[in-house]
Design an enzyme around this catalytic site. Structure first.
Site, PDB file in Angstrom:
ATOM      1  CB  CYS A  86      -0.894  -0.009   1.245  1.00 54.59           C
ATOM      2  SG  CYS A  86      -1.970   1.412   1.303  1.00 54.59           S
ATOM      3  CG  LEU A  87       4.399   3.552  -1.856  1.00 57.31           C
ATOM      4  CD1 LEU A  87       4.698   4.137  -0.483  1.00 57.31           C
ATOM      5  CD2 LEU A  87       5.656   2.934  -2.442  1.00 57.31           C
TER       6      LEU A  87
END
Length: 148
Positions: A86-87
Site C-alpha cells: 500500500c503505497l
C-alpha cells in the site's frame, strides 16, 4: 518485441548506478520483469534483512505504475500476506515522471516508517497502533526468520 527507450534507459541506470541497499535486475527472457532485493534500512525492525521483491512494468508503463510485490514474508502494516504494497505512488499518486528507482526508494523508505493509518494488513496495523514496541519486535523476528 522491442522495449521502449525509456525502459532500456531506466534499466541501464539501475544496473550501472544502483541505489544504496537496492538491486534490480531484469529477467533475460522478459525485460519488463525485474528481480529486486531491498536491504532493510538501518534503525528499522527490518535492519539486516534482505527482502526479495518482484517488479513488473505493464504495457502502459510509464503512464501506469509498475506492479511490485514482496516475495519475502514481512510483518508490516502496509504490506499484506500476498506481498502487495500500500503505497500512494503505486496507485493514485503515480506520475509518469516517476521511475523504477523512485518506486524502489519509496518502498525502502516505507520500511523505515510504517504507516498504520493507511494499512493493507489491518491486523498488523492494529498491533502497531496498540503496542508499537511489540509489533516492531515481531517485525524484527520475521526479518530474522524470513529475510536473512
Amino acid at each position: 518485441m522491442a522495449l521502449p527507450k525509456r525502459i532500456i534507459k531506466e534499466t541501464e541506470r539501475l544496473v550501472a548506478d544502483p541505489a544504496p541497499g537496492i538491486s534490480a535486475a531484469p529477467h533475460e527472457d522478459n525485460l519488463r520483469y525485474f528481480d529486486v532485493t531491498i536491504q532493510g534500512p538501518d534503525g528499522s525492525p527490518f535492519q539486516n534483512g534482505v527482502f526479495k521483491l518482484e517488479l513488473f512494468l505493464p504495457e502502459e508503463y510509464p503512464m501506469a505504475p509498475p506492479k511490485v510485490r514482496f516475495l519475502t514474508k514481512i510483518y508490516h502494516p502496509n504490506i499484506d500476506k500476498l506481498g502487495r504494497i500500500c503505497l500512494d505512488i503505486l496507485k493514485d499518486k503515480w506520475s509518469p515522471a516517476l521511475q523504477i528507482r523512485t518506486v524502489l526508494l519509496s518502498i525502502q523508505a516505507l520500511l523505515s516508517s510504517p504507516n498504520p493509518d493507511d494499512p493493507l494488513a489491518a491486523d498488523v496495523a492494529k498491533h502497531y497502533k496498540e503496542d508499537e514496541a511489540g509489533a516492531r519486535q515481531v517485525s524484527k523476528e520475521w526479518t530474522e526468520t524470513y529475510a536473512t
